[in-house]
Every structure is written in C-alpha cells, then in structure tokens.
Design a protein around this motif. Structure first.
Motif, PDB file in Angstrom:
ATOM      1  N   LEU A 182       0.825  -1.200   0.000  1.00  0.00           N
ATOM      2  CA  LEU A 182       0.000   0.000   0.000  1.00  0.00           C
ATOM      3  C   LEU A 182       0.865   1.257   0.000  1.00  0.00           C
ATOM      4  CD1 LEU A 182      -2.748  -1.049   2.579  1.00  0.00           C
ATOM      5  CD2 LEU A 182      -3.021  -0.805   0.106  1.00  0.00           C
ATOM      6  N   GLU A 183       1.999   1.185   0.680  1.00  0.00           N
ATOM      7  CA  GLU A 183       2.930   2.310   0.709  1.00  0.00           C
ATOM      8  C   GLU A 183       3.675   2.447  -0.609  1.00  0.00           C
ATOM      9  OE1 GLU A 183       7.144   3.549   2.925  1.00  0.00           O
ATOM     10  OE2 GLU A 183       5.963   1.871   3.694  1.00  0.00           O
ATOM     11  N   ALA A 184       4.067   1.321  -1.195  1.00  0.00           N
ATOM     12  CA  ALA A 184       4.963   1.335  -2.338  1.00  0.00           C
ATOM     13  C   ALA A 184       4.302   1.857  -3.615  1.00  0.00           C
ATOM     14  CB  ALA A 184       5.509  -0.070  -2.589  1.00  0.00           C
ATOM     15  N   VAL A 185       3.053   1.483  -3.848  1.00  0.00           N
ATOM     16  CA  VAL A 185       2.321   1.811  -5.085  1.00  0.00           C
ATOM     17  C   VAL A 185       3.224   1.755  -6.323  1.00  0.00           C
ATOM     18  CG1 VAL A 185       0.408   3.085  -4.062  1.00  0.00           C
ATOM     19  CG2 VAL A 185       2.556   4.302  -4.521  1.00  0.00           C
ATOM     20  N   GLY A 186       3.914   0.640  -6.470  1.00  0.00           N
ATOM     21  CA  GLY A 186       4.761   0.437  -7.642  1.00  0.00           C
ATOM     22  C   GLY A 186       6.241   0.554  -7.382  1.00  0.00           C
ATOM     23  N   LEU A 187       6.643   1.151  -6.271  1.00  0.00           N
ATOM     24  CA  LEU A 187       8.069   1.244  -5.907  1.00  0.00           C
ATOM     25  C   LEU A 187       8.574  -0.129  -5.468  1.00  0.00           C
ATOM     26  CD1 LEU A 187      10.626   2.959  -5.118  1.00  0.00           C
ATOM     27  CD2 LEU A 187       9.570   3.213  -2.854  1.00  0.00           C
ATOM     28  N   ARG A 188       9.783  -0.474  -5.861  1.00  0.00           N
ATOM     29  CA  ARG A 188      10.392  -1.704  -5.362  1.00  0.00           C
ATOM     30  C   ARG A 188      11.874  -1.471  -5.062  1.00  0.00           C
ATOM     31  NH1 ARG A 188       9.993  -3.189 -11.052  1.00  0.00           N
ATOM     32  NH2 ARG A 188      11.984  -3.960 -11.857  1.00  0.00           N
ATOM     33  N   ALA A 189      12.361  -2.274  -4.098  1.00  0.00           N
ATOM     34  CA  ALA A 189      13.743  -2.155  -3.650  1.00  0.00           C
ATOM     35  C   ALA A 189      14.504  -3.420  -4.008  1.00  0.00           C
ATOM     36  CB  ALA A 189      13.787  -1.925  -2.145  1.00  0.00           C
ATOM     37  N   GLU A 190      15.711  -3.252  -4.561  1.00  0.00           N
ATOM     38  CA  GLU A 190      16.501  -4.379  -5.054  1.00  0.00           C
ATOM     39  C   GLU A 190      17.954  -4.252  -4.601  1.00  0.00           C
ATOM     40  OE1 GLU A 190      14.197  -4.831  -9.375  1.00  0.00           O
ATOM     41  OE2 GLU A 190      16.065  -3.681  -9.249  1.00  0.00           O
ATOM     42  N   LEU A 191      18.652  -5.373  -4.673  1.00  0.00           N
ATOM     43  CA  LEU A 191      20.106  -5.390  -4.540  1.00  0.00           C
ATOM     44  C   LEU A 191      20.703  -6.015  -5.793  1.00  0.00           C
ATOM     45  CD1 LEU A 191      20.909  -6.615  -0.891  1.00  0.00           C
ATOM     46  CD2 LEU A 191      21.192  -4.307  -1.813  1.00  0.00           C
ATOM     47  N   VAL A 192      21.774  -5.410  -6.286  1.00  0.00           N
ATOM     48  CA  VAL A 192      22.592  -6.041  -7.317  1.00  0.00           C
ATOM     49  C   VAL A 192      23.674  -6.835  -6.602  1.00  0.00           C
ATOM     50  CG1 VAL A 192      24.145  -5.681  -9.270  1.00  0.00           C
ATOM     51  CG2 VAL A 192      22.143  -4.196  -8.972  1.00  0.00           C
ATOM     52  N   LEU A 193      23.783  -8.113  -6.937  1.00  0.00           N
ATOM     53  CA  LEU A 193      24.727  -9.002  -6.269  1.00  0.00           C
ATOM     54  C   LEU A 193      25.846  -9.411  -7.217  1.00  0.00           C
ATOM     55  CD1 LEU A 193      22.155 -11.368  -4.490  1.00  0.00           C
ATOM     56  CD2 LEU A 193      23.169  -9.253  -3.604  1.00  0.00           C
ATOM     57  N   GLY A 194      26.980  -9.756  -6.630  1.00  0.00           N
ATOM     58  CA  GLY A 194      28.135 -10.185  -7.424  1.00  0.00           C
ATOM     59  C   GLY A 194      28.149 -11.665  -7.720  1.00  0.00           C
ATOM     60  N   ASP A 195      27.041 -12.357  -7.447  1.00  0.00           N
ATOM     61  CA  ASP A 195      26.947 -13.780  -7.778  1.00  0.00           C
ATOM     62  C   ASP A 195      25.551 -14.065  -8.344  1.00  0.00           C
ATOM     63  OD1 ASP A 195      25.692 -13.295  -5.273  1.00  0.00           O
ATOM     64  OD2 ASP A 195      25.734 -15.412  -4.816  1.00  0.00           O
ATOM     65  N   GLU A 196      25.413 -15.184  -9.036  1.00  0.00           N
ATOM     66  CA  GLU A 196      24.136 -15.543  -9.645  1.00  0.00           C
ATOM     67  C   GLU A 196      23.241 -16.339  -8.712  1.00  0.00           C
ATOM     68  OE1 GLU A 196      24.924 -17.571 -13.277  1.00  0.00           O
ATOM     69  OE2 GLU A 196      25.720 -15.788 -14.305  1.00  0.00           O
ATOM     70  N   SER A 197      23.792 -16.874  -7.644  1.00  0.00           N
ATOM     71  CA  SER A 197      23.021 -17.763  -6.766  1.00  0.00           C
ATOM     72  C   SER A 197      22.328 -17.021  -5.620  1.00  0.00           C
ATOM     73  CB  SER A 197      23.944 -18.840  -6.181  1.00  0.00           C
ATOM     74  OG  SER A 197      25.002 -18.240  -5.438  1.00  0.00           O
ATOM     75  N   ALA A 198      22.605 -15.724  -5.472  1.00  0.00           N
ATOM     76  CA  ALA A 198      21.997 -14.916  -4.410  1.00  0.00           C
ATOM     77  C   ALA A 198      22.167 -15.585  -3.039  1.00  0.00           C
ATOM     78  CB  ALA A 198      20.513 -14.674  -4.700  1.00  0.00           C
ATOM     79  N   GLU A 199      23.391 -16.006  -2.759  1.00  0.00           N
ATOM     80  CA  GLU A 199      23.659 -16.751  -1.530  1.00  0.00           C
ATOM     81  C   GLU A 199      23.601 -15.837  -0.305  1.00  0.00           C
ATOM     82  OE1 GLU A 199      27.083 -19.819   0.200  1.00  0.00           O
ATOM     83  OE2 GLU A 199      27.301 -18.892  -1.782  1.00  0.00           O
ATOM     84  N   GLN A 200      22.965 -16.333   0.749  1.00  0.00           N
ATOM     85  CA  GLN A 200      22.819 -15.584   1.986  1.00  0.00           C
ATOM     86  C   GLN A 200      23.559 -16.276   3.128  1.00  0.00           C
ATOM     87  OE1 GLN A 200      18.364 -15.590   1.102  1.00  0.00           O
ATOM     88  NE2 GLN A 200      18.519 -13.778   2.418  1.00  0.00           N
ATOM     89  N   MET A 201      23.975 -15.483   4.124  1.00  0.00           N
ATOM     90  CA  MET A 201      24.664 -16.017   5.286  1.00  0.00           C
ATOM     91  C   MET A 201      23.667 -16.336   6.402  1.00  0.00           C
ATOM     92  SD  MET A 201      28.026 -13.556   5.594  1.00  0.00           S
ATOM     93  CE  MET A 201      27.112 -12.022   5.430  1.00  0.00           C
ATOM     94  N   ASN A 202      24.088 -17.201   7.296  1.00  0.00           N
ATOM     95  CA  ASN A 202      23.340 -17.460   8.517  1.00  0.00           C
ATOM     96  C   ASN A 202      23.698 -16.380   9.534  1.00  0.00           C
ATOM     97  OD1 ASN A 202      23.030 -18.704  11.367  1.00  0.00           O
ATOM     98  ND2 ASN A 202      21.878 -20.117  10.057  1.00  0.00           N
ATOM     99  N   LEU A 203      22.701 -15.771  10.142  1.00  0.00           N
ATOM    100  CA  LEU A 203      22.950 -14.666  11.059  1.00  0.00           C
ATOM    101  C   LEU A 203      23.814 -15.088  12.236  1.00  0.00           C
ATOM    102  CD1 LEU A 203      22.421 -11.745  11.997  1.00  0.00           C
ATOM    103  CD2 LEU A 203      20.345 -12.569  13.108  1.00  0.00           C
ATOM    104  N   GLU A 204      23.445 -16.164  12.908  1.00  0.00           N
ATOM    105  CA  GLU A 204      24.136 -16.555  14.133  1.00  0.00           C
ATOM    106  C   GLU A 204      25.474 -17.227  13.862  1.00  0.00           C
ATOM    107  OE1 GLU A 204      21.029 -17.520  17.497  1.00  0.00           O
ATOM    108  OE2 GLU A 204      20.494 -18.629  15.687  1.00  0.00           O
TER     109      GLU A 204
END
Length: 599
Positions: A182-204
C-alpha cells in the motif's frame, strides 16, 4: 531476559485512539516534562536523565573502550530472542522520547517550533531522526524475528533475476507485506549481487562475527542506524562518539539505547577531534565506522590499522533520459522532486544531487529548468547548520554563470540555491569544481550531454561522464519513462549494474534507501571515492554490490518527496514518522490523508 510488549499489527480501540491523538500532535504530560528538563539542563548538563554530558577526556577513552570490550563475548553469545527483546525496548523508547529528540534538534539548529514558516526545517529534523530510525528498527525486528524461527537464516528474496554473461544477479526485497504494498504503489527495492546464486549467510553462525566497533557519528543526520547494524547484524559491542555538530541529540539517543548502555554493550565518548583520534587508535577495536567527509577519513586512516567502514558523500548525479512520455505535468512533477532533493536539510545531505545531466536536444530541457527554478524559489528551506557551508556556498556563488535563486518564502538566513545552466563537461577551470567538490549546500549544475535523441545512447554517454568527471561513488538517480525501461529491460539492467555508484534511484531520490535495512548504504565496491564498505544488508547476502530503488515514472508516492508549503511539509513528515515507528493501517491512513487531502 528484558521485558517487552509485542507490537500488534492492528492496535486495539484504546491504542488506536491514542495513536490518532499522537498523530494529530496532542501534547502529553511526558512531553511537557521532557521539554522542561531540556530547559533546566541548559545551565548545567553534567547529568540529565542520568546521562553524562561532560566531555570525555582523552585519558578516559581507553577505560571506556576496555569496559565495553569486556562484554564483547557475552553479547555475541546472547540468543536472538534476547536481542529482539532489546530492539523492541529501543523502539518503545524511541516512541516515548520522540518529541524530546525533535526538540533537541530544533534547538541545536535554531528552529522555532511555533513558527509555521519553519515547518520544512522541522520536517528535515524528523526525517533524519525518528522517521528513519523507526523504519530501520522495525525492519531489523522483522528480519531477526524471521531468523529466530528459521535457524538463523534471513528472509529469502521476493524474486531473483540473473544478468546473463555478467556473473551477477538482481534480487527484489521490498515490498513484502500488505502495508508495504500500500505504501509502495509500484516502488520496489533491489540489490545487485556479485553472484548468480543470491547466496545468503546465517545470522548466528556467520554474520554475527562479534568484536568491538568504534563508531564516529554523522553531523548532518541524527539517526544512528550504523549503531543498529553493528550491534544487531554483526553482534559487535560499540563505543559511539556523537558528532560535535549535533551532539545535543546525545541526551535523547542515550535514553533510547539505555537497555544496551546499562547492560554494558554500548557506551559513549563525547568531545572533539582529539577524543575521536583516541577512540580510533584503541587497539581493542575490530572495526571503525565513520560517516563524514573525505578530509576526515584521510586524517583518520593513518591513525589505525583497524578496518574502516566509511561513507564519505560525493558529487551525485541525476540523469534525465529523453522520451515521448514526457509532458508538462511530468516535467513539473520531476522538477519539483529534484528541487526538494537538493534543498532538503539545506543541502547538508550526502546523497543530494549536484550534477543534472540532460540530453542537449531534449525538447523539454528549458521548460524543466524553468520549473526547477520555480520550485527552488518556492521552498521555504532550512537554516544552514553545518560548519564551513557558508564559505563553500560563497565560493560557488562567485563562480562564473552562477545564478542565485531568490525566494519570498525563504527561511531566515537561508543559503539561497545556486544554479549553473548549460555547464560544459570539459576541463575548464571555472567549472571544474562543480564536478569535483561536494558542495554540501544547495548547488545544482545542468550539464547538457549528446544523445542524438536516443534514450539508451544518451544513458551510456551520461554514465561515462558520471564515472570519469564526477568525484564520488555514492548515489545516482535516473529519471526515465516506464515505456523505455520495458522496451530495453535487459540493457537497462546492465546499465544499472555497471554504474559505479553504491545506491541507484530510478525516478526516486536515492536517499530513501538510507531508511531501509534490507538495502545497503555506501560507496560502490572498487570505487572508494565515497568510502569503503556498506551498512545495512539485513538479508545477509554474501556479495552485495549496490542498492536499487525503482519507482514508476508517474509514481504517486513522489508527492511526499516534493516541495510543499512548510505547514503541510511538517504535518506529512510527522505522520510519516508515526507510521514508520508504529506501522499500522491507522497510521498509514493518517499519513495518506495528510499527504493527499491536507488533513
């Protein structure tokens, strides 16, 4: 474990009534008491609310650091549930001390809260403090709560698209909830990553490295979001040194962070450059975090071998692509948005535009500049408060072809905006400083670029000029019709990925990204002119390269980031802060009624 009250998505009736009263600016006994305390503290500020206000001596700094460092392992081992509880307490404290925080900043900047003409200046205070801080807190709470339910893993991306042949990918992170959409009304937020797999870390197990951080706060904004990142995304204990420019906010910030201070995981040192130098020299530190100027960074670098994360600003570009979709209405709307982005906070914004590139043959070029002049003249503005800005403003005003924009609605003693039209790209001595020196005050240069009428060719030419001529690697904004983006989707993605800036806006002021922990904030990797390292990245991606905000060409939400009368500006941003601190349909509706109906 600290006590807290869970935030409900929809408040019960009594809470809803209280929320509406707060949104309408109803005074409270607490606010009056806090204001009285501010007044009484002027004569003696050794201790207010139990917060020490005396400057820290250089000799005291090692003891402060050592005491905090002794709690580093304990903090790192604290369970996520404990840290989530602390985040909720910090959020509760922020809501409780909101008016106190704003009042301190108003005093510091010379803003009269009873003068309606000062509304834009008060709005600057709000967006740089409670609105940004509330948004960041709620974003981190959402992330950590997800991690606690998924064995430390952060939320996955909403969407992943690979950029073929580049080894990169783009992940869409926001909007995610109903309120977001409802806030965005078409706005979106993205990250450009240096890899194709979009790998994420475990926080802990991976992201929470622990250790000790020395944080040198910014002087132009009041929300210490870098503290939140160090404490809750890296599990570092922290020593925070407020910037002398806005050190008054320390009274409020210390009360807001009281649960961490009393537990020993955070402490403060107060003073000037000598105290800052003593802090960064301390061998107990594992990281130094700095928001400031290139000059400050160059002075600090030789003092320590500790890794530094620094955001240093720069000369930011806005690139206006030609196209058939431009009209009188869109020209006026985008010029109004650009004017706001340049003069908000009197231009004391590291992401503020300074160079505006337009196609030399664009048929709307001169009308755009006329509307830009109009909206710059209309903006009531804010007082200059950053040291040295008066000298910088005078220096740019003395350059050839400098055009000072007058304004009847101007804030008292405001530095009037300066425009340079038809600025050549060459190496002329008279204009070189426009491309190389961050003004940090309201200065804008129009730079015509050859494009032959083709939007994509123009973008490539403008991107090359931005990289080669403009000092800095922090932000860039592209104003471009949706039809052109859709027709050239793959090529446009490649242009975005290749731009040497850490935060890219498409039809939106990139500074909005500063309030979103899902994104990153900082210079583009490999382009250290605007610093090194990122804050943010609550999704814990291994190889973030830049943040991207994409808004539609005729984005409805742009109205909130445009020139408005002072009284309305203050009302909208007060409602925005309430929504960001206490997101609900009630607070969102109150925001929308202020923005679109003026109620």
């Amino acid at each position: 474990m600290p006590e807290r009250t869970r935030m409900r998505s929809c408040p019960p009736p009594t809470s809803a009534i209280l929320s509406v009263l707060l949104l309408l600016g109803a005074p409270t006994l607490l606010t009056n008491a806090l204001s009285a305390s501010i007044r009484s503290s002027r004569s003696s500020q050794a201790s207010v609310f139990g917060v020490k206000m005396n400057p820290t001596s250089v000799e005291e700094v090692p003891t402060v650091v050592s005491n905090v460092a002794s709690k580093a392992e304990e903090w790192k081992e604290r369970p996520l549930e404990y840290k989530i509880d602390l985040l909720h307490q910090i959020l509760t404290n922020t809501i409780e001390h909101e008016n106190y925080w704003i009042s301190l900043a108003q005093q510091s900047r010379g803003i009269d809260p009873d003068n309606a003409r000062h509304g834009c200046a008060t709005a600057d205070v709000i967006i740089s403090s409670t609105a940004t801080f509330g948004a960041y807190l709620n974003g981190l709470i959402s992330t950590l709560e997800y991690c606690s339910k998924h064995n430390g893993m952060p939320p996955p991306p909403r969407k992943v698209r690979v950029l073929p042949g580049t080894g990169r990918s783009i992940v869409t992170l926001w909007p995610s909830t109903l309120l977001d959409h409802l806030e965005a009304v078409g706005l979106r937020a993205e990250l450009v990553l240096g890899d194709e797999s979009a790998e994420q870390m475990n926080l802990e197990r991976e992201a929470c490295v622990g250790g000790v951080a020395g944080v040198l706060g910014a002087g132009n904004i009041d929300a210490p979001i870098e503290l939140l990142c160090e404490l809750f995304l890296k599990s570092r204990v922290c020593i925070y040194k407020p910037n002398p420019v806005n050190s008054k906010k320390h009274l409020a910030v210390a009360k807001i962070f009281e649960p961490l201070v009393s537990a020993g995981y955070l402490d403060f040192v107060l003073g000037g450059a000598d105290v800052g130098s003593a802090l960064v020299r301390d061998s107990n530190l594992d990281e130094v975090v700095l928001t400031g100027s290139v000059n400050t960074y160059e002075k600090i670098k030789p003092l320590t071998s500790t890794p530094i994360c620094a955001e240093l600003g720069g000369v930011n570009c806005w690139i206006i692509a030609p196209g058939d979709s431009w009209s009188k209405r869109s020209v006026d709307g985008h010029a109004r948005h650009l004017a706001f982005a340049r003069v908000a906070n009197n231009g004391h914004v590291c992401a503020a535009p300074q160079v505006v590139m337009v196609d030399r043959e664009w048929k709307w070029r001169h009308q755009f500049m006329d509307r830009l002049r109009f909206w710059l003249a209309e903006y009531a503005g804010a007082p200059p408060f950053y040291p040295g800005s008066a000298d910088t403003h005078s220096r740019f005003q003395d350059l050839p072809r400098a055009e000072v924009i007058p304004g009847e609605n101007a804030f008292d003693k405001q530095q009037r905006p300066i425009i340079f039209a038809d600025t050549p790209v060459g190496d002329e001595e008279s204009t070189s400083s426009i491309f190389t020196d961050e003004a940090f005050c309201p200065v804008l240069a129009e730079v015509p670029v050859d494009g032959g009428g083709d939007p994509i060719s123009f973008l490539y030419n403008a991107a090359e000029i931005a990289e080669k001529k403009c000092f800095g690697s922090l932000t860039c904004n592209i104003l471009i019709p949706d039809k052109i983006v859709r027709k050239n989707a793959r090529e446009f993605d490649e242009i975005i990925a290749g731009l040497p800036f850490g935060v890219i806006g498409v039809n939106i002021f990139p500074a909005f990204a500063h309030s979103m922990p899902q994104l990153v904030w900082g210079a583009a990797p490999g382009h250290p002119q605007s610093g090194i390292g990122f804050i943010g990245n609550s999704g814990l991606y291994r190889q973030p390269q830049k943040a991207v905000l994409r808004a539609p060409f005729n984005w409805l939400g742009r109205k909130a980031l445009s020139v408005m009368p002072p009284k309305k500006t203050e009302k909208v941003f007060r409602r925005l802060a309430q929504y960001k601190m206490k997101p609900s349909l009630i607070s969102q509706t109150a925001l929308f009624t202020a923005l679109f109906l003026g109620l």
